[in-house]
Write a protein that holds these residues in place. Structure first.
Motif, PDB file in Angstrom:
ATOM      1  N   LEU A  21       0.836  -1.189   0.000  1.00 13.77           N
ATOM      2  CA  LEU A  21       0.000   0.000   0.000  1.00 13.77           C
ATOM      3  C   LEU A  21       0.880   1.250   0.000  1.00 13.77           C
ATOM      4  CD1 LEU A  21      -2.922   1.147   0.257  1.00 13.77           C
ATOM      5  CD2 LEU A  21      -2.483   1.324   2.705  1.00 13.77           C
ATOM      6  N   LEU A  22       0.765   2.038  -1.060  1.00 14.22           N
ATOM      7  CA  LEU A  22       1.466   3.313  -1.124  1.00 14.22           C
ATOM      8  C   LEU A  22       0.502   4.401  -0.684  1.00 14.22           C
ATOM      9  CD1 LEU A  22       3.479   3.238  -4.494  1.00 14.22           C
ATOM     10  CD2 LEU A  22       4.231   2.605  -2.205  1.00 14.22           C
ATOM     11  N   PHE A  62      -0.997  -1.069  -4.190  1.00 18.08           N
ATOM     12  CA  PHE A  62      -2.306  -0.478  -3.926  1.00 18.08           C
ATOM     13  C   PHE A  62      -2.073   0.997  -3.612  1.00 18.08           C
ATOM     14  CE2 PHE A  62      -3.514  -4.822  -3.353  1.00 18.08           C
ATOM     15  CZ  PHE A  62      -4.888  -4.881  -3.534  1.00 18.08           C
ATOM     16  N   LEU A  63      -2.789   1.865  -4.278  1.00 14.61           N
ATOM     17  CA  LEU A  63      -2.650   3.290  -4.005  1.00 14.61           C
ATOM     18  C   LEU A  63      -3.899   3.793  -3.315  1.00 14.61           C
ATOM     19  CD1 LEU A  63      -0.613   5.590  -4.486  1.00 14.61           C
ATOM     20  CD2 LEU A  63      -1.992   6.248  -6.451  1.00 14.61           C
ATOM     21  N   ALA A  64      -3.738   4.231  -2.072  1.00 15.04           N
ATOM     22  CA  ALA A  64      -4.856   4.821  -1.340  1.00 15.04           C
ATOM     23  C   ALA A  64      -5.117   6.223  -1.869  1.00 15.04           C
ATOM     24  CB  ALA A  64      -4.543   4.855   0.150  1.00 15.04           C
ATOM     25  N   ASP A  65      -6.239   6.787  -1.472  1.00 14.38           N
ATOM     26  CA  ASP A  65      -6.555   8.131  -1.924  1.00 14.38           C
ATOM     27  C   ASP A  65      -7.377   8.842  -0.861  1.00 14.38           C
ATOM     28  OD1 ASP A  65      -6.632  10.318  -3.651  1.00 14.38           O
ATOM     29  OD2 ASP A  65      -8.531   9.691  -4.545  1.00 14.38           O
ATOM     30  N   ALA A  66      -7.224  10.149  -0.789  1.00 14.61           N
ATOM     31  CA  ALA A  66      -8.047  10.984   0.074  1.00 14.61           C
ATOM     32  C   ALA A  66      -8.620  12.091  -0.799  1.00 14.61           C
ATOM     33  CB  ALA A  66      -7.219  11.562   1.218  1.00 14.61           C
ATOM     34  N   LEU A  67      -9.923  12.071  -0.987  1.00 10.50           N
ATOM     35  CA  LEU A  67     -10.551  13.048  -1.870  1.00 10.50           C
ATOM     36  C   LEU A  67     -10.559  14.447  -1.283  1.00 10.50           C
ATOM     37  CD1 LEU A  67     -13.668  11.059  -3.144  1.00 10.50           C
ATOM     38  CD2 LEU A  67     -11.578  11.561  -4.398  1.00 10.50           C
ATOM     39  N   VAL A  68     -10.522  14.530   0.027  1.00 11.04           N
ATOM     40  CA  VAL A  68     -10.585  15.828   0.706  1.00 11.04           C
ATOM     41  C   VAL A  68      -9.434  15.920   1.692  1.00 11.04           C
ATOM     42  CG1 VAL A  68     -13.082  15.945   0.451  1.00 11.04           C
ATOM     43  CG2 VAL A  68     -12.115  14.942   2.515  1.00 11.04           C
ATOM     44  N   THR A  69      -9.237  17.101   2.243  1.00  6.37           N
ATOM     45  CA  THR A  69      -8.186  17.277   3.232  1.00  6.37           C
ATOM     46  C   THR A  69      -8.745  17.984   4.465  1.00  6.37           C
ATOM     47  OG1 THR A  69      -5.882  17.991   3.534  1.00  6.37           O
ATOM     48  CG2 THR A  69      -7.353  19.529   2.414  1.00  6.37           C
ATOM     49  N   SER A  70      -8.017  17.905   5.533  1.00  6.39           N
ATOM     50  CA  SER A  70      -8.462  18.477   6.799  1.00  6.39           C
ATOM     51  C   SER A  70      -8.360  19.998   6.786  1.00  6.39           C
ATOM     52  CB  SER A  70      -7.603  17.906   7.940  1.00  6.39           C
ATOM     53  OG  SER A  70      -7.748  18.652   9.110  1.00  6.39           O
ATOM     54  N   ASP A  71      -9.311  20.656   7.417  1.00  3.09           N
ATOM     55  CA  ASP A  71      -9.245  22.112   7.548  1.00  3.09           C
ATOM     56  C   ASP A  71      -8.146  22.520   8.521  1.00  3.09           C
ATOM     57  OD1 ASP A  71     -11.367  22.485   5.820  1.00  3.09           O
ATOM     58  OD2 ASP A  71     -12.867  22.439   7.418  1.00  3.09           O
ATOM     59  N   GLY A  95       1.768  -4.966 -10.554  1.00  2.00           N
ATOM     60  CA  GLY A  95       0.418  -4.480 -10.750  1.00  2.00           C
ATOM     61  C   GLY A  95       0.224  -3.088 -10.173  1.00  2.00           C
ATOM     62  N   LEU A  96      -0.791  -2.385 -10.675  1.00  2.00           N
ATOM     63  CA  LEU A  96      -1.030  -0.992 -10.298  1.00  2.00           C
ATOM     64  C   LEU A  96      -2.526  -0.811 -10.020  1.00  2.00           C
ATOM     65  CD1 LEU A  96       1.033   0.420 -13.283  1.00  2.00           C
ATOM     66  CD2 LEU A  96       1.835   0.342 -10.920  1.00  2.00           C
ATOM     67  N   ILE A  97      -2.901  -0.806  -8.740  1.00  2.00           N
ATOM     68  CA  ILE A  97      -4.308  -0.721  -8.358  1.00  2.00           C
ATOM     69  C   ILE A  97      -4.553   0.584  -7.616  1.00  2.00           C
ATOM     70  CG2 ILE A  97      -6.156  -1.781  -7.019  1.00  2.00           C
ATOM     71  CD1 ILE A  97      -4.831  -4.477  -7.401  1.00  2.00           C
ATOM     72  N   GLY A 123      -1.644  -4.331 -19.342  1.00  2.00           N
ATOM     73  CA  GLY A 123      -2.399  -5.353 -18.623  1.00  2.00           C
ATOM     74  C   GLY A 123      -2.047  -5.494 -17.166  1.00  2.00           C
ATOM     75  N   ARG A 124      -1.693  -4.383 -16.494  1.00  2.00           N
ATOM     76  CA  ARG A 124      -1.302  -4.473 -15.075  1.00  2.00           C
ATOM     77  C   ARG A 124      -2.164  -3.613 -14.166  1.00  2.00           C
ATOM     78  NH1 ARG A 124       3.818  -2.342 -14.174  1.00  2.00           N
ATOM     79  NH2 ARG A 124       3.976  -1.332 -16.210  1.00  2.00           N
ATOM     80  N   ALA A 125      -3.296  -3.116 -14.656  1.00  2.00           N
ATOM     81  CA  ALA A 125      -4.065  -2.130 -13.895  1.00  2.00           C
ATOM     82  C   ALA A 125      -5.226  -2.759 -13.138  1.00  2.00           C
ATOM     83  CB  ALA A 125      -4.596  -1.042 -14.823  1.00  2.00           C
ATOM     84  N   GLY A 126      -5.656  -2.046 -12.101  1.00  2.00           N
ATOM     85  CA  GLY A 126      -6.823  -2.458 -11.344  1.00  2.00           C
ATOM     86  C   GLY A 126      -7.481  -1.265 -10.687  1.00  2.00           C
ATOM     87  N   TRP A 127      -8.723  -1.452 -10.304  1.00  2.00           N
ATOM     88  CA  TRP A 127      -9.500  -0.421  -9.612  1.00  2.00           C
ATOM     89  C   TRP A 127      -9.876  -0.940  -8.237  1.00  2.00           C
ATOM     90  CZ3 TRP A 127     -15.427  -0.335 -10.358  1.00  2.00           C
ATOM     91  CH2 TRP A 127     -16.013   0.612  -9.495  1.00  2.00           C
ATOM     92  N   ASN A 128      -9.503  -0.195  -7.199  1.00  2.00           N
ATOM     93  CA  ASN A 128      -9.938  -0.508  -5.844  1.00  2.00           C
ATOM     94  C   ASN A 128     -11.221   0.273  -5.575  1.00  2.00           C
ATOM     95  OD1 ASN A 128      -9.928  -1.519  -3.192  1.00  2.00           O
ATOM     96  ND2 ASN A 128      -8.816   0.268  -2.444  1.00  2.00           N
ATOM     97  N   LEU A 129     -12.337  -0.431  -5.547  1.00  6.87           N
ATOM     98  CA  LEU A 129     -13.643   0.193  -5.378  1.00  6.87           C
ATOM     99  C   LEU A 129     -13.805   0.644  -3.933  1.00  6.87           C
ATOM    100  CD1 LEU A 129     -17.022  -1.362  -6.577  1.00  6.87           C
ATOM    101  CD2 LEU A 129     -16.787  -0.242  -4.377  1.00  6.87           C
ATOM    102  N   VAL A 130     -14.017   1.922  -3.748  1.00  9.55           N
ATOM    103  CA  VAL A 130     -14.268   2.462  -2.416  1.00  9.55           C
ATOM    104  C   VAL A 130     -15.489   3.375  -2.466  1.00  9.55           C
ATOM    105  CG1 VAL A 130     -11.874   2.330  -1.636  1.00  9.55           C
ATOM    106  CG2 VAL A 130     -12.676   4.401  -2.779  1.00  9.55           C
ATOM    107  N   THR A 131     -16.216   3.442  -1.363  1.00 10.83           N
ATOM    108  CA  THR A 131     -17.251   4.445  -1.196  1.00 10.83           C
ATOM    109  C   THR A 131     -16.714   5.481  -0.219  1.00 10.83           C
ATOM    110  OG1 THR A 131     -18.322   3.384   0.691  1.00 10.83           O
ATOM    111  CG2 THR A 131     -19.009   2.659  -1.500  1.00 10.83           C
ATOM    112  N   SER A 132     -17.152   6.695  -0.332  1.00 13.17           N
ATOM    113  CA  SER A 132     -16.588   7.771   0.475  1.00 13.17           C
ATOM    114  C   SER A 132     -17.432   8.046   1.706  1.00 13.17           C
ATOM    115  CB  SER A 132     -16.476   9.051  -0.355  1.00 13.17           C
ATOM    116  OG  SER A 132     -15.595   8.865  -1.437  1.00 13.17           O
TER     117      SER A 132
END
Length: 439
Positions: A21-22, A62-71, A95-97, A123-132
């Motif tokens: 996990l990056l 696996f690449l995590a993501d944060a759509l927003v940031t803290s105030d 692989g790259l997810i 042919g090395r990609a993937g989508w990590n499905l997340v709900t926010s």
């Protein structure tokens, strides 16, 4: 030292599946520079980590993501598909997810982005499905309740997969002069109509080199388990601290997959693990003390609310016991329900008693398992869970890997030990991520 597992071959299929996990940079020393980096915009640091992981034959990032940031404590970061596209050009087999939210994007856009990444990476990609659980104020779009988010996500995944399959595998060919030929009869509208989506298609990107990108899913609530068992190739779960509950969770996912008519082997269960690795157990414990010494407990207190059902810990002393009666029930949490459930169980069990304890668990592994010990000790524990049927592999979290040896603690020491035991491959066997994962 005698290795009781040396030479032993795995009795389970292809062996361990390993991911990394990056979630940020800083896990390895920068080439040509001293020290570590916390610059979340430093593409060179991400590239170095990806290449180090590929050198260790780790299956996927696996690449995590944060759509927003803290105030109050804002942090910059990079958008996942853009970042992974760069890493695709700097690697060849890993692989790259990437994590992309179903709450604040559209199926057509997501399908197009991920499938483009898949072609770029061959042919090395993937989508990590997340709900926010946050972001409605930033995107100007209402955020549904927890259970509704998962119902929408299931429809969303169906649209994306239909778009990925809207081109037949042989729809594109090339004549003797290298000119592209597209057979329009093998490119199809999908005409998707459901409660939340109406999408015609076809997609304007042709079929994936691996048939379709990998679909991963992270979430262990009841709704998350149902979704993952129905649609996912890879399940990223919370790495529970005890083995027996991990076995129960593993069996539950496999049983749910079977109930949907899927082979249990068609999904890989990868719990998170944040190991603290030393050359000896004592050295690992010293590294761990360094981890704890660097925790900013006041900052950690502020970050608990987002992970702990919105409970305000500001008025509770660090060494005061957590008032369990004041915590919401897991089923009532509308945010990150499964992660909250892990922390609540730790409090209920008595393993976490004070606010200080909770901050240590949260800061060190975000609720995931963090074994502490020598290379052999850690390998013993990983192998034990694998061979007892608690997992198909592990997703390494980098919370503790930035100390001392860095990521090389895994790639130069732990992985060779797992290879000697016959439970991890020595090289990539295939070109695509789907083949290498065995799904």
């Amino acid at each position: 030292m005698t290795n009781k597992w040396a030479g032993r071959q795995s009795e389970r299929g292809q062996g361990l599946v390993l991911g990394l996990l990056l979630g940020g940079t800083g896990q390895t020393k920068k080439k040509g520079r001293e020290g570590l980096t916390d610059n979340l915009l430093d593409i060179d640091a991400y590239i170095e980590q990806a290449q180090e992981a590929e050198r260790g034959k780790i299956h996927t990032i696996f690449l995590a993501d944060a759509l927003v940031t803290s105030d109050t404590a804002p942090k910059p970061g990079l958008e996942p598909v853009t970042l992974l596209s760069t890493l695709a050009a700097k690697t060849s087999r890993i692989g790259l997810i990437g994590s992309i939210s179903t709450s604040f994007t559209e199926p057509y856009n997501l399908a197009r982005q991920v499938l483009s990444l898949d072609h770029i990476s061959k042919g090395r990609a993937g989508w990590n499905l997340v709900t926010s659980s946050a972001g409605e104020k930033n995107f100007g779009k209402a955020l549904p309740a927890h259970d509704d988010r998962y119902a929408i996500a299931e429809e969303f995944a169906g649209v994306v997969q239909a778009l990925w399959e809207s081109w037949e595998p042989d729809a594109v060919s090339y004549d003797d002069n290298g000119r592209q030929v597209v057979d329009a009869g093998k490119v199809h509208r999908i005409d998707w109509n459901s409660r939340h989506f109406s999408v015609q298609g076809p997609l304007n990107v042709s079929r994936s080199p691996q048939d379709k990108p990998i679909l991963a899913q992270a979430g262990s609530s009841a709704e998350g388990r149902q979704l993952g068992a129905r649609v996912a190739d890879v399940i990223f779960t919370t790495g529970l601290t005890e083995t027996d509950p991990s076995i129960e969770l593993y069996r539950d996912f496999k049983a749910r997959a079977s109930a949907y008519g899927r082979s249990p082997d068609s999904i890989k269960i990868l719990p998170g693990v944040a190991p603290v690795i030393g050359s000896t157990d004592e050295e690992a414990k010293r590294f761990w003390r360094n981890v704890v010494d660097e925790i900013d407990f006041e900052e950690g207190r502020k970050s608990l609310a987002s992970q702990f059902g919105g409970v305000d810990f500001e008025g509770i002393a660090l060494d005061a016991e957590i008032p369990l009666d004041d915590l919401p029930q897991t089923a009532d949490v509308q945010g990150r329900r499964s992660r909250f459930g892990v922390f609540r169980k730790l409090v209920e069990s008595g393993k976490v008693r004070t606010v200080r304890d909770l901050i240590i668990y949260h800061s060190s592994g975000a609720g995931h398992w963090f074994p502490i010990g020598s290379v052999e000790n850690i390998a013993d524990q990983l192998q034990d869970r694998y061979e007892r049927g608690a997992t198909d592999g592990f997703n390494f979290l980098a919370f503790t890997l930035k100390y001392e040896l860095g990521l090389s603690a895994v790639t130069d020491h732990l992985i060779p030990e797992l290879q000697r035991r016959g439970i991890f491959h020595h090289d990539y066997r295939h070109e695509t991520l789907r083949q290498n994962l065995g799904v």
